[in-house]
Scaffold this motif. Structure first.
Motif, PDB file in Angstrom:
ATOM      1  N   VAL A 176       0.937  -1.173  -0.001  1.00  0.00           N
ATOM      2  CA  VAL A 176       0.123   0.069  -0.046  1.00  0.00           C
ATOM      3  C   VAL A 176       1.020   1.173   0.178  1.00  0.00           C
ATOM      4  CG1 VAL A 176      -1.781   1.251   1.079  1.00  0.00           C
ATOM      5  CG2 VAL A 176      -1.767  -1.229   1.252  1.00  0.00           C
ATOM      6  N   ALA A 177       0.504   2.383  -0.648  1.00  0.00           N
ATOM      7  CA  ALA A 177       1.058   3.634  -0.750  1.00  0.00           C
ATOM      8  C   ALA A 177       0.182   4.638  -0.679  1.00  0.00           C
ATOM      9  CB  ALA A 177       2.136   3.753  -1.824  1.00  0.00           C
ATOM     10  N   THR A 178       0.413   5.509  -0.044  1.00  0.00           N
ATOM     11  CA  THR A 178      -0.598   6.734  -0.081  1.00  0.00           C
ATOM     12  C   THR A 178       0.113   8.205   0.236  1.00  0.00           C
ATOM     13  OG1 THR A 178      -2.639   7.834   0.703  1.00  0.00           O
ATOM     14  CG2 THR A 178      -1.403   6.777   2.370  1.00  0.00           C
ATOM     15  N   ASP A 179      -0.407   9.272  -0.405  1.00  0.00           N
ATOM     16  CA  ASP A 179       0.456  10.571  -0.224  1.00  0.00           C
ATOM     17  C   ASP A 179      -0.988  11.559   0.508  1.00  0.00           C
ATOM     18  OD1 ASP A 179      -1.500  11.165  -2.273  1.00  0.00           O
ATOM     19  OD2 ASP A 179       0.135  11.884  -3.597  1.00  0.00           O
ATOM     20  N   GLY A 180      -1.801  10.851   1.120  1.00  0.00           N
ATOM     21  CA  GLY A 180      -3.083  11.541   1.578  1.00  0.00           C
ATOM     22  C   GLY A 180      -3.950  12.080   0.664  1.00  0.00           C
ATOM     23  N   HIS A 181      -3.648  11.984  -0.756  1.00  0.00           N
ATOM     24  CA  HIS A 181      -4.750  12.648  -1.742  1.00  0.00           C
ATOM     25  C   HIS A 181      -5.224  11.227  -2.442  1.00  0.00           C
ATOM     26  CE1 HIS A 181      -3.658  16.816  -0.871  1.00  0.00           C
ATOM     27  NE2 HIS A 181      -2.309  16.421  -1.137  1.00  0.00           N
ATOM     28  N   ARG A 182      -4.119  10.297  -2.822  1.00  0.00           N
ATOM     29  CA  ARG A 182      -4.696   9.163  -3.305  1.00  0.00           C
ATOM     30  C   ARG A 182      -4.151   7.997  -2.534  1.00  0.00           C
ATOM     31  NH1 ARG A 182      -0.410  10.477  -8.417  1.00  0.00           N
ATOM     32  NH2 ARG A 182       1.314  11.218  -6.982  1.00  0.00           N
ATOM     33  N   LEU A 183      -4.535   6.610  -2.756  1.00  0.00           N
ATOM     34  CA  LEU A 183      -3.971   5.441  -2.425  1.00  0.00           C
ATOM     35  C   LEU A 183      -4.092   4.387  -3.280  1.00  0.00           C
ATOM     36  CD1 LEU A 183      -4.784   4.015   1.345  1.00  0.00           C
ATOM     37  CD2 LEU A 183      -5.328   2.706  -0.810  1.00  0.00           C
ATOM     38  N   SER A 184      -3.042   3.636  -3.355  1.00  0.00           N
ATOM     39  CA  SER A 184      -3.040   2.367  -4.059  1.00  0.00           C
ATOM     40  C   SER A 184      -2.753   1.090  -3.358  1.00  0.00           C
ATOM     41  CB  SER A 184      -1.996   2.646  -5.374  1.00  0.00           C
ATOM     42  OG  SER A 184      -2.180   1.715  -5.875  1.00  0.00           O
ATOM     43  N   LYS A 185      -3.558   0.229  -3.566  1.00  0.00           N
ATOM     44  CA  LYS A 185      -3.285  -1.065  -2.759  1.00  0.00           C
ATOM     45  C   LYS A 185      -3.250  -2.350  -3.744  1.00  0.00           C
ATOM     46  CE  LYS A 185      -6.090  -4.206   0.367  1.00  0.00           C
ATOM     47  NZ  LYS A 185      -7.319  -4.471   0.816  1.00  0.00           N
ATOM     48  N   ARG A 186      -2.450  -3.315  -3.440  1.00  0.00           N
ATOM     49  CA  ARG A 186      -2.132  -4.301  -4.213  1.00  0.00           C
ATOM     50  C   ARG A 186      -1.741  -5.495  -3.350  1.00  0.00           C
ATOM     51  NH1 ARG A 186      -1.052  -4.740 -10.540  1.00  0.00           N
ATOM     52  NH2 ARG A 186      -0.771  -6.838 -10.957  1.00  0.00           N
ATOM     53  N   ILE A 187      -2.272  -6.892  -3.708  1.00  0.00           N
ATOM     54  CA  ILE A 187      -1.954  -8.029  -3.153  1.00  0.00           C
ATOM     55  C   ILE A 187      -1.316  -8.905  -4.099  1.00  0.00           C
ATOM     56  CG2 ILE A 187      -2.643 -10.152  -1.964  1.00  0.00           C
ATOM     57  CD1 ILE A 187      -4.811  -8.270  -0.546  1.00  0.00           C
TER      58      ILE A 187
END
Length: 371
Positions: A176-187
């Motif tokens: 998971v990564a986020t900058d507070g404006h967007r978030l991306s998640k992958r398994i």
């Protein structure tokens, strides 16, 4: 002291610019350390470090009995080797005056003399025990890093967001990564001990990891609370982790949606590219108006003008919501397939994007903005 093929040397030095800082105030940190590989006779290790990351690359060489470990400027040697003709052999011999003071690099008619610093000056990182380990398919790992890494924050004050958060999940390793404006998640599907601690891999290390991953096969990962080590082919990369607590990101992912629209990725991407021509930095917000299966994109920039475009969608969505044009474009570039679903909850609620036919856990969240 040793001789190797140019291709082997070039491969060993390929990550030089990703790890070594050429203008480091500590001279030895500009150097590469060559030492015997005790585990595999007939091979040498090229070792690099910047005190946060250490990489060791194994390569085949003909090693003289007179060989002793030494360090030379990594960037200079990398440039020399890359400029040699393909298929050439490279030999390195030592120059001694009580101790090793320089080496001569020879290939064909080319000859270079480089000053050395003692191997004892090289700052090897202290790792400690790495009690947790698991494997990941290299191609899946690389794809996950790419599809998540774009959302890593570059804001240094929120250092705990300056990396990818990796932790065990029910079906594998979740990134998971986020900058507070967007978030991306992958398994990534794999077997991983549920006791493995959640770790934050620093942004700088992610760039090096992406360079060392092979196109096929698997990579080994070992972790502790403070260190990650990745073994990929002949390269072992060890990195410090971000010392911080990643936020409880699950809270910003809506559990369900009032509306879902299915849209062609390429059509929306080209439409956004057209309207953001007049957006500029001050007016980068785009108004998305969903109605009657037609999505109208509108930009109104007082300094540049106005733009409007339209794409079709499937679904019953009816809503006006603003998004950052660049963030939407980035998200679309990291969705697989031809079509995606966008889940909407209202003009102030986060939107969730998923590839049609993809795994439901793999998603991107975009926060709306006022238009």
């Amino acid at each position: 002291m040793f001789k190797a093929e140019k291709s082997a040397m070039a491969a060993a030095l390929a990550i030089t610019n990703s790890v070594v800082e050429r203008k480091n105030t500590i001279p030895v940190l500009q150097n590469v350390l060559f030492e015997r590989d005790e585990a595999q006779p007939g091979k040498l290790l090229a070792r690099f470090t910047n005190l946060d990351i250490e990489a060791a690359v194994r390569f085949k060489a003909e090693i003289d009995s007179s060989f002793e470990a030494f360090t030379v400027p990594a960037g200079t040697l990398c440039d020399i080797v890359n400029k040699l003709p393909d298929g050439a052999d490279v030999s390195i011999t030592g120059e001694r005056n009580d101790k090793l003071t320089a080496v001569t690099v020879k290939s064909g008619r080319s000859r270079f003399r480089l000053l050395v610093l003692p191997a004892s000056d090289f700052n090897k990182m202290k790792f400690g025990d790495l009690p947790y380990s698991f494997g990941l398919p290299a191609a899946d790992f690389a794809a996950a890093l790419a599809s998540v890494g774009f959302a890593v924050s570059t804001e240094e004050t929120r250092y705990y967001l300056n990396g990818i958060y990796l932790h065990p999940a029910e079906d594998g390793a979740c990134m998971v990564a986020t900058d507070g404006h967007r978030l991306s998640k992958r398994i990534v599907r794999t077997e991983i001990d549920s006791a493995t601690p959640g770790i934050i891999i620093p942004r700088a290390s992610l760039r090096v990891i992406a360079k060392i991953l092979p196109k096929e096969g698997s990579v080994g990962i070992e972790v502790s609370d403070t260190i990650i080590r990745i073994t990929a082919g002949e390269t072992t990369l060890t990195s410090k982790l971000v010392d911080g607590t990643f936020p409880e990101y699950q809270r910003v992912i809506p559990a369900d949606h009032q509306m879902i629209a299915t849209i062609d990725i390429k059509s929306l991407a080209t439409s956004i590219d057209r309207v953001k021509t007049v957006a500029g930095e001050r007016g980068r917000a785009v108004l998305f108006s969903f109605a009657d299966q037609a999505l109208r994109l509108t930009v109104n920039n007082p300094d540049a003008g106005e733009a409007e475009d339209e794409v079709t969608y499937e679904g019953e969505a009816s809503l006006k919501i603003g998004f950052n044009a660049n963030y939407v474009a980035d998200a679309l570039a990291h969705l697989s397939g031809d079509r995606f679903e966008i889940g909407l909850g209202g003009e102030g609620a986060p939107a969730v994007l998923r590839s049609v036919g993809g795994t439901r856990e793999n998603l991107i969240v975009l926060m709306p903005m006022r238009v």
